[in-house]
Design an enzyme around this catalytic site. Structure first.
Site, PDB file in Angstrom:
ATOM      1  N   LYS A 111      -8.565  -6.834  16.402  1.00  0.00           N
ATOM      2  CA  LYS A 111      -8.270  -7.671  15.206  1.00  0.00           C
ATOM      3  C   LYS A 111      -7.492  -8.865  15.641  1.00  0.00           C
ATOM      4  CE  LYS A 111     -10.261  -4.797  12.375  1.00  0.00           C
ATOM      5  NZ  LYS A 111      -9.445  -3.924  11.238  1.00  0.00           N
ATOM      6  N   CYS A 531     -19.024 -10.394   5.875  1.00  0.00           N
ATOM      7  CA  CYS A 531     -17.916 -10.806   4.968  1.00  0.00           C
ATOM      8  C   CYS A 531     -17.675  -9.466   4.143  1.00  0.00           C
ATOM      9  CB  CYS A 531     -18.491 -11.807   3.939  1.00  0.00           C
ATOM     10  SG  CYS A 531     -19.062 -13.322   4.766  1.00  0.00           S
ATOM     11  N   HIS A 709     -22.258  -2.098  16.069  1.00  0.00           N
ATOM     12  CA  HIS A 709     -22.543  -3.247  15.691  1.00  0.00           C
ATOM     13  C   HIS A 709     -23.763  -4.360  16.156  1.00  0.00           C
ATOM     14  CE1 HIS A 709     -18.222  -2.138  14.956  1.00  0.00           C
ATOM     15  NE2 HIS A 709     -18.346  -2.930  13.893  1.00  0.00           N
TER      16      HIS A 709
END
Length: 775
Positions: A111, A531, A709
């Site tokens: 993050k 998103c 991912h």
């Protein structure tokens, strides 16, 4: 007072998420690179036009990215990890670093400070040899100059302290790498000056963290001070605006940047206490003050009374000579943490009974707020009132009338006791009672399965009213049955229903709670093409009915194996929403926790033996300064325990955490008292497991065995090697086998193939260890 307006970053996926869709088409080889770049340029140029039309004096440019801005700087600085250097094409290498390639794992991801944005973590070792690779960046700046002019277009550069400070360093010191990078930055500045640019923004948000205190000498070396000119400020033809955000500066760091040779210092005045620093220490008269007075992470309009008090303090500093006459009003940080515009929210604007739209402010509206702040600051000199402030005050008053306090919620919060935060038995006593039909090294998944086009079409038909709720649930149940069947066939031990009914792990629960509102187009970038659309906490939160029991009952009826009850934790729901600003984050987290506590009880009554309460955002919400962390972690842990401590001793409570640096909050993770903690770990080595082991973590752990991912299907041997690495840190009795995150973004063929390989690898390892096979 000479007041200008400046921006330091803008949303970059497009109002209609054009860049997201173009990226995904490019990855599917449905469009060319030229078409992708045309879409990206179109979105970026529209951003410039909007800011130009809003009257912004200096527009930050060069922050646009196809995937991640930190990954861009890894390419620009020539710091690619060695495993990617065999990929000759720049674009292929760029996306391989982000997404991986067969036999080449992707870079780690974590993050961005305390936000929900993920960045690709640079990897730097002693062999790193930085080299300039600025062609595409300079082309971007050239386009900006053509569109805006050389005085209005201000390039945004991630500073060397922040780039290296956020990197994963191996056998090399931070200062040595900063020195290596310095010449590359000098070369960049020379290229920028040749374009006719006179000012550059150098973003150094790392300086607001506790790491900033260890960088004082490097600040002087790079930017000047202590009698030195500063390598990056040596040429007077290029003014440097040193930009910080996300918190206030420590006093010693503040003095260092004020004593440097930069032309401007930009600071966040919506977090931390930089205004007190101005009042006590003043600000250099020869520099421009960047006043980050508009909150770049909040979707709320400013509160006129609060802003007026702040502006009075600024005006007082000016009148007393403590700040210069040149002030730049700007957002507190890049606006890419916000959706584009409230104008796109037709439903919210039409819902006058809620009164929400008039007090919302997204990226476009923040530009108008900057103008309003400039007007408010100017009016103070004549003691006149601002018309804009009066209008906003009326909007807030109307909103509060329509959304009064819910007293029963607050009564319940004030009645929380210590016993509400404790499980009925210690882990050592309750663990033998849990999942008694699962053997050592059980396999499971994190929760979600692929969200197919069919599921999305079904959801759209239900929302539009084309099909009834009964018909919708029948189709969802078929998907749940398919998910259970796949897991049974693969031989997975602890099952999930797959979450086909959920659009998002936060939005789904927010839709079940009274006190949340939702946008239609409020998308913000999480990473790459991913998103999210955070819900909005606008009122006190209550649970009207159970939220997950029906789907759990359907799934459990189809198997004798345990099925997890899947919940998102209170801190994650809060951190991945847009929170209120009129009450504390702690109180909002406790309100959510009480709702989840009731859900856990309902799941147990329905026969649930395994409850997973995901808290992937626990770490990301931690303050950036060490001395502030304990307070946050205490209430965050309490919120989780309030949610889960109601569970019986026989119920196995799991949690899941996403990519983050866990080492500085391991005590808090252990204090959660979850029976199993699964962590996103596939892109990392054993560092996290070693840290858990060193901290004396005694509960069960599920390190991610492969990276969800990436579209790459991991080989059996790769997963087997991962498991062997895990077993070198922890005994098999303590490990659970799982992917490193949910599977909703993957396709079914790769999902089944990867899970089959995971189960096969687990059986092979168990056979080698001569463990009893899973039944």
């Amino acid at each position: 007072m000479e007041i200008s307006v400046e921006t330091i970053g803008f949303p970059r996926v497009g109002e209609a998420r054009q860049l997201k869709y173009a990226l995904e088409k490019y990855w599917r080889q449905q469009i060319s690179l030229e078409e992708l770049l045309n879409t990206a340029n179109s979105v970026e140029e529209q951003n410039w036009r909007v800011q130009l039309a809003a009257g912004v004096d200096r527009i930050g440019v060069g922050d646009f990215t196809l995937y991640d801005h930190m990954l861009d700087w890894t390419m620009r600085l020539g710091c690619e990890p060695s495993r990617f250097k065999s990929i000759e094409d720049d674009t292929d290498r760029y996306f391989a670093m982000a997404r991986g390639r067969t036999g080449i794992p992707a870079m780690d991801m974590t993050k961005w400070f305390d936000t929900n944005y993920h960045y690709e973590v640079p990897e730097i070792d002693q062999d790193c040899s930085p080299r300039a690779n600025f062609t595409s960046f300079l082309e971007e700046i050239t386009r900006a100059i053509d569109a805006l002019g050389s005085q209005r277009a201000v390039p945004i550069v991630i500073g060397p302290l922040t780039y290296v400070g956020l990197s994963k360093l191996k056998n090399v010191s931070l200062s040595d790498i900063v020195k290596k990078l310095t010449n590359v930055y000098v070369e960049l500045f020379e290229h920028i000056m040749k374009l006719g640019v006179t000012e550059v923004q150098v973003h150094e948000p790392i300086l607001v963290t506790s790491k900033g205190l260890g960088m004082l000498e490097m600040i002087a070396a790079l930017y000047g001070g202590d009698g030195t000119r500063g390598v990056l400020t040596a040429d007077d033809r290029l003014a440097v605006d040193l930009v910080t955000y996300f918190d206030g500066l420590d006093e010693r760091v503040y003095r260092a940047v004020c004593g440097s040779n930069v032309a401007a210092v930009s600071m966040d005045f919506t977090r931390g206490d930089n205004i007190a620093m101005l009042e006590t220490s003043g600000f250099p008269a020869d520099k421009r003050l960047g006043l980050g007075a508009v909150d770049g992470r909040s979707i709320w309009k400013f509160h006129p009374d609060e802003l007026t008090q702040f502006l009075k303090r600024v005006d007082g500093c000016f009148r007393s000579g403590k700040i210069p006459s040149k002030i730049s009003l700007q957002p507190s940080c890049s606006l890419h943490h916000l959706p584009y515009t409230v104008e796109a929210e037709v439903s919210l604007k039409q819902n006058e009974e809620l009164g929400l739209a008039p007090v919302l402010s997204f990226a476009y509206e923040k530009l108008s707020e900057l103008t309003a702040v400039r007007e408010g600051l100017s009016k103070l000199e004549s003691s006149a009132s601002s018309d804009v402030f009066c209008e906003v005050r009326e909007s807030w008053e109307g909103f509060y009338r329509l959304n009064p306090k819910k007293q029963p919620v607050w009564d319940r919060i004030t009645s929380i006791t210590a016993s509400d935060l404790s499980r009925p038995e210690q882990f050592s006593d309750r663990r033998p009672k849990q999942m008694t039909d699962c053997h050592i090294l059980p396999t499971t998944t994190i929760g979600s399965f692929p969200q197919t086009d069919e599921i999305r079409r079904l959801r759209r038909r239900f929302i539009s009213g084309t099909i009834s709720k009964s018909d919708y649930e029948t189709e969802i149940d078929k998907q749940i049955a398919y998910n259970i069947g796949v897991q049974e066939a693969l031989g997975i031990d602890i099952l999930v229903h797959g979450e086909p009914e959920r659009t998002d792990m936060v939005e789904y629960f927010a839709q079940k709670l009274d006190g949340f509102a939702f946008t239609q187009n409020g998308w913000v970038q999480s990473y790459g093409s991913r998103c999210v659309r955070p819900p909005i906490v606008y009122s006190d939160l209550t649970r009207l009915h159970d939220m997950t029991v029906r789907e759990f009952v359907v799934a459990q009826s189809l198997t004798h194996k345990p099925v997890k009850g899947m919940l998102t934790g209170p801190v994650t729901i809060l951190n991945w929403s847009f929170p209120r600003k009129d009450i504390s984050r702690k109180d909002q987290a406790l309100q959510i926790a009480l709702c989840l506590r009731d859900e856990v009880s309902d799941l147990e009554r329905a026969g649930c033996r395994v409850v997973q309460m995901d808290e992937p955002a626990l770490r990301e919400g931690m303050p950036l300064k060490d001395h502030k962390k304990d307070v946050y972690l205490q209430w965050a842990v309490d919120a989780f325990k309030l949610s889960t401590a109601v569970a019986k001793a026989e119920t196995s409570v799991h949690t899941h955490m996403c990519y983050a640096e866990f080492t500085d909050c391991l005590d808090a993770i252990m204090a959660l008292d979850a029976d199993v903690n699964s962590i996103e770990n596939a892109r990392s080595g054993n560092e996290t497991l070693e840290a858990f082991k060193k901290a004396g973590y005694g509960k069960d752990l599920g390190p991610g065995t492969y990276d969800i991912h990436s579209p790459v299907v991991p080989a059996v041997t790769d997963i087997q090697q991962k498991l062997q690495e895990f077993l070198s840190c922890m005994p098999p009795e303590q490990l659970v086998v799982n992917p490193d995150c949910g599977l909703k973004t993957r396709k079914w063929p790769e999902t089944i193939a990867a899970l089959r390989n995971m189960v096969t690898a687990t059986h092979q390892v168990k056979s080698q260890l001569k463990l009893e096979p899973t039944t």
